[in-house]
Design a protein around this motif. Structure first.
Motif, PDB file in Angstrom:
ATOM      1  N   TYR A 173       0.856  -1.187   0.000  1.00 56.72           N
ATOM      2  CA  TYR A 173       0.000   0.000   0.000  1.00 56.72           C
ATOM      3  C   TYR A 173       0.892   1.236   0.000  1.00 56.72           C
ATOM      4  CZ  TYR A 173      -4.419  -2.399   0.837  1.00 56.72           C
ATOM      5  OH  TYR A 173      -5.548  -3.175   0.707  1.00 56.72           O
ATOM      6  N   SER A 174       0.544   2.178  -0.846  1.00 52.51           N
ATOM      7  CA  SER A 174       1.239   3.458  -0.873  1.00 52.51           C
ATOM      8  C   SER A 174       0.193   4.553  -0.706  1.00 52.51           C
ATOM      9  CB  SER A 174       1.986   3.641  -2.188  1.00 52.51           C
ATOM     10  OG  SER A 174       2.593   4.921  -2.241  1.00 52.51           O
ATOM     11  N   LEU A 175       0.364   5.347   0.333  1.00 59.90           N
ATOM     12  CA  LEU A 175      -0.608   6.404   0.629  1.00 59.90           C
ATOM     13  C   LEU A 175      -2.033   5.838   0.654  1.00 59.90           C
ATOM     14  CD1 LEU A 175       0.998   9.196  -1.587  1.00 59.90           C
ATOM     15  CD2 LEU A 175       1.089   8.986   0.902  1.00 59.90           C
ATOM     16  N   GLU A 176      -2.148   4.695   1.340  1.00 62.31           N
ATOM     17  CA  GLU A 176      -3.422   4.017   1.594  1.00 62.31           C
ATOM     18  C   GLU A 176      -4.050   3.403   0.346  1.00 62.31           C
ATOM     19  OE1 GLU A 176      -5.730   7.005   3.836  1.00 62.31           O
ATOM     20  OE2 GLU A 176      -3.736   7.778   4.335  1.00 62.31           O
ATOM     21  N   GLU A 177      -3.337   3.406  -0.774  1.00 60.59           N
ATOM     22  CA  GLU A 177      -3.865   2.793  -1.983  1.00 60.59           C
ATOM     23  C   GLU A 177      -3.069   1.522  -2.288  1.00 60.59           C
ATOM     24  OE1 GLU A 177      -4.114   5.461  -5.302  1.00 60.59           O
ATOM     25  OE2 GLU A 177      -4.004   3.821  -6.752  1.00 60.59           O
ATOM     26  N   ARG A 178      -3.770   0.432  -2.583  1.00 63.84           N
ATOM     27  CA  ARG A 178      -3.062  -0.799  -2.892  1.00 63.84           C
ATOM     28  C   ARG A 178      -2.381  -0.665  -4.242  1.00 63.84           C
ATOM     29  NH1 ARG A 178      -6.098  -6.521  -3.226  1.00 63.84           N
ATOM     30  NH2 ARG A 178      -7.261  -5.545  -1.541  1.00 63.84           N
ATOM     31  N   VAL A 179      -1.065  -0.891  -4.268  1.00 64.96           N
ATOM     32  CA  VAL A 179      -0.313  -0.744  -5.513  1.00 64.96           C
ATOM     33  C   VAL A 179       0.246  -2.055  -6.016  1.00 64.96           C
ATOM     34  CG1 VAL A 179       0.237   1.683  -5.137  1.00 64.96           C
ATOM     35  CG2 VAL A 179       1.768  -0.068  -4.243  1.00 64.96           C
ATOM     36  N   GLU A 180       0.272  -3.079  -5.160  1.00 67.13           N
ATOM     37  CA  GLU A 180       0.730  -4.397  -5.607  1.00 67.13           C
ATOM     38  C   GLU A 180      -0.117  -5.460  -4.932  1.00 67.13           C
ATOM     39  OE1 GLU A 180       5.516  -3.662  -5.984  1.00 67.13           O
ATOM     40  OE2 GLU A 180       4.749  -5.699  -6.154  1.00 67.13           O
ATOM     41  N   ASN A 181      -0.440  -6.470  -5.714  1.00 67.33           N
ATOM     42  CA  ASN A 181      -1.192  -7.617  -5.206  1.00 67.33           C
ATOM     43  C   ASN A 181      -0.643  -8.809  -5.979  1.00 67.33           C
ATOM     44  OD1 ASN A 181      -2.975  -9.644  -4.649  1.00 67.33           O
ATOM     45  ND2 ASN A 181      -4.802  -8.453  -5.019  1.00 67.33           N
ATOM     46  N   ASN A 182       0.290  -9.519  -5.342  1.00 66.17           N
ATOM     47  CA  ASN A 182       1.062 -10.514  -6.075  1.00 66.17           C
ATOM     48  C   ASN A 182       0.428 -11.896  -6.077  1.00 66.17           C
ATOM     49  OD1 ASN A 182       3.105  -8.744  -6.881  1.00 66.17           O
ATOM     50  ND2 ASN A 182       4.096  -8.910  -4.908  1.00 66.17           N
ATOM     51  N   SER A 183      -0.651 -12.049  -6.798  1.00 70.68           N
ATOM     52  CA  SER A 183      -1.294 -13.363  -6.985  1.00 70.68           C
ATOM     53  C   SER A 183      -1.550 -14.060  -5.667  1.00 70.68           C
ATOM     54  CB  SER A 183      -0.421 -14.255  -7.886  1.00 70.68           C
ATOM     55  OG  SER A 183      -0.179 -13.633  -9.111  1.00 70.68           O
ATOM     56  N   VAL A 184      -2.028 -13.322  -4.706  1.00 74.30           N
ATOM     57  CA  VAL A 184      -2.310 -13.888  -3.391  1.00 74.30           C
ATOM     58  C   VAL A 184      -3.738 -14.420  -3.384  1.00 74.30           C
ATOM     59  CG1 VAL A 184      -2.446 -13.378  -0.926  1.00 74.30           C
ATOM     60  CG2 VAL A 184      -0.721 -12.237  -2.341  1.00 74.30           C
ATOM     61  N   PRO A 185      -3.951 -15.634  -2.832  1.00 76.84           N
ATOM     62  CA  PRO A 185      -5.323 -16.175  -2.784  1.00 76.84           C
ATOM     63  C   PRO A 185      -6.280 -15.230  -2.063  1.00 76.84           C
ATOM     64  CG  PRO A 185      -3.710 -17.850  -2.159  1.00 76.84           C
ATOM     65  CD  PRO A 185      -2.963 -16.560  -2.255  1.00 76.84           C
ATOM     66  N   SER A 186      -7.540 -15.294  -2.466  1.00 75.75           N
ATOM     67  CA  SER A 186      -8.533 -14.366  -1.919  1.00 75.75           C
ATOM     68  C   SER A 186      -8.856 -14.636  -0.457  1.00 75.75           C
ATOM     69  CB  SER A 186      -9.827 -14.443  -2.746  1.00 75.75           C
ATOM     70  OG  SER A 186     -10.320 -15.764  -2.722  1.00 75.75           O
ATOM     71  N   ARG A 187      -8.373 -15.737   0.091  1.00 77.56           N
ATOM     72  CA  ARG A 187      -8.590 -15.990   1.525  1.00 77.56           C
ATOM     73  C   ARG A 187      -7.744 -15.039   2.389  1.00 77.56           C
ATOM     74  NH1 ARG A 187      -5.955 -20.536  -0.646  1.00 77.56           N
ATOM     75  NH2 ARG A 187      -3.872 -20.963   0.223  1.00 77.56           N
ATOM     76  N   PHE A 188      -6.823 -14.300   1.742  1.00 77.73           N
ATOM     77  CA  PHE A 188      -6.077 -13.223   2.405  1.00 77.73           C
ATOM     78  C   PHE A 188      -6.623 -11.899   1.893  1.00 77.73           C
ATOM     79  CE2 PHE A 188      -2.731 -15.641   4.421  1.00 77.73           C
ATOM     80  CZ  PHE A 188      -2.631 -16.790   3.639  1.00 77.73           C
ATOM     81  N   SER A 189      -7.076 -11.047   2.803  1.00 81.02           N
ATOM     82  CA  SER A 189      -7.673  -9.788   2.396  1.00 81.02           C
ATOM     83  C   SER A 189      -7.035  -8.643   3.164  1.00 81.02           C
ATOM     84  CB  SER A 189      -9.180  -9.840   2.667  1.00 81.02           C
ATOM     85  OG  SER A 189      -9.765  -8.592   2.408  1.00 81.02           O
ATOM     86  N   PRO A 190      -6.284  -7.760   2.492  1.00 79.77           N
ATOM     87  CA  PRO A 190      -5.639  -6.665   3.199  1.00 79.77           C
ATOM     88  C   PRO A 190      -6.569  -5.467   3.345  1.00 79.77           C
ATOM     89  CG  PRO A 190      -4.994  -6.600   0.917  1.00 79.77           C
ATOM     90  CD  PRO A 190      -5.939  -7.760   1.052  1.00 79.77           C
ATOM     91  N   GLU A 191      -6.239  -4.646   4.331  1.00 84.57           N
ATOM     92  CA  GLU A 191      -6.987  -3.409   4.538  1.00 84.57           C
ATOM     93  C   GLU A 191      -6.031  -2.365   5.073  1.00 84.57           C
ATOM     94  OE1 GLU A 191      -9.949  -3.602   7.601  1.00 84.57           O
ATOM     95  OE2 GLU A 191     -10.600  -1.534   7.285  1.00 84.57           O
TER      96      GLU A 191
END
Lengths: 119, 108
Positions: free
Chosen positions: A49-67
């Motif tokens: 996350y950069s300045l509260e915006e997600r900038v990378e999501n590296n093929s992580v399963p949807s059972r992991f959810s960042p906030e």
């Protein structure tokens, strides 16, 4: 408190549970990261996350959810995990997001990690 | 491709010098780093070097960079028991890429 703080330090959960990992940084940094550290594997970057915006999501399963509700806090919500998800989850922060457009050294400050065991 | 390789284990006698080696594949790396992880802790930055330098020294630590061979090394002089940890090499390309880490074991 100073630096990067992660809670809980240890978590044991069943495959049907829902839990969250929390990370807080007191450094005034603009970027925050989740890494997964498993035995004998390189550190795996999960989310940035950069300045509260997600900038990378590296093929992580949807059972992991960042906030990332603000620039000081980062959460990783966990649900219906698998035993192979057992690992040390490390949070880190840096002054800026270290993309190809960034000329700085992008030094990462890590928390102590949350040791997750999925039964 | 992006890959950082380092040996998994190194044993050194207390008082000797430790040399931890790392190779990387991406010649466009701008910065290279050494991080240290002690038991039960996260990674802590030890030092980093800009890619146009070939050496950096900081007290007991000496970093050598050979850009032609894409080889980075960390030398720890007068190794102490407190140096026992896992040492991670990393490079910055468009993001930070870490190696698997070298576990340094100190022999009495």
């Amino acid at each position: 408190e100073t630096g990067v703080t992660q809670t809980p330090r240890h978590l044991v959960m069943g495959m049907t549970n829902k839990k969250s990992l929390k990370c807080e940084q007191h450094l005034g940094h603009n970027a925050m990261y989740w890494y997964k550290q498993s035995a004998k594997k390189p550190l795996e970057l999960m989310f940035v996350y950069s300045l509260e915006e997600r900038v990378e999501n590296n093929s992580v399963p949807s059972r992991f959810s960042p906030e990332c509700p603000n620039s000081s806090h980062l959460f990783l919500h966990l649900h219906t995990l698998q035993p192979e998800d057992s690992a040390l989850y490390l949070c880190a922060s840096s002054q800026e997001y270290g993309s190809v457009f960034s000329s700085g050294a992008n030094v990462l400050t890590f928390g102590a990690g949350s040791r997750l065991t999925v039964l | 491709g992006e890959d950082v390789e380092q040996s998994l284990f190194l044993s050194v006698r207390e008082g000797d010098s430790s040399v931890i080696n790392c190779t990387y594949t991406d010649s466009s790396s701008t910065y290279l780093y050494w991080y240290k992880q002690e038991p039960g802790a996260g990674l802590q930055l030890l030092t980093y070097i800009f890619s146009n330098m070939d050496m950096k020294q900081d007290q007991r630590l000496t970093v050598l960079l050979n850009k032609k061979d894409k080889h980075l090394s960390l030398r720890i002089a007068d190794t102490q028991t407190g140096d026992s940890a896992i040492y991670f090499c990393a490079e910055k390309v468009n993001k930070i890429i870490f190696g698997k880490g070298t576990r340094l074991h100190i022999l009495p």
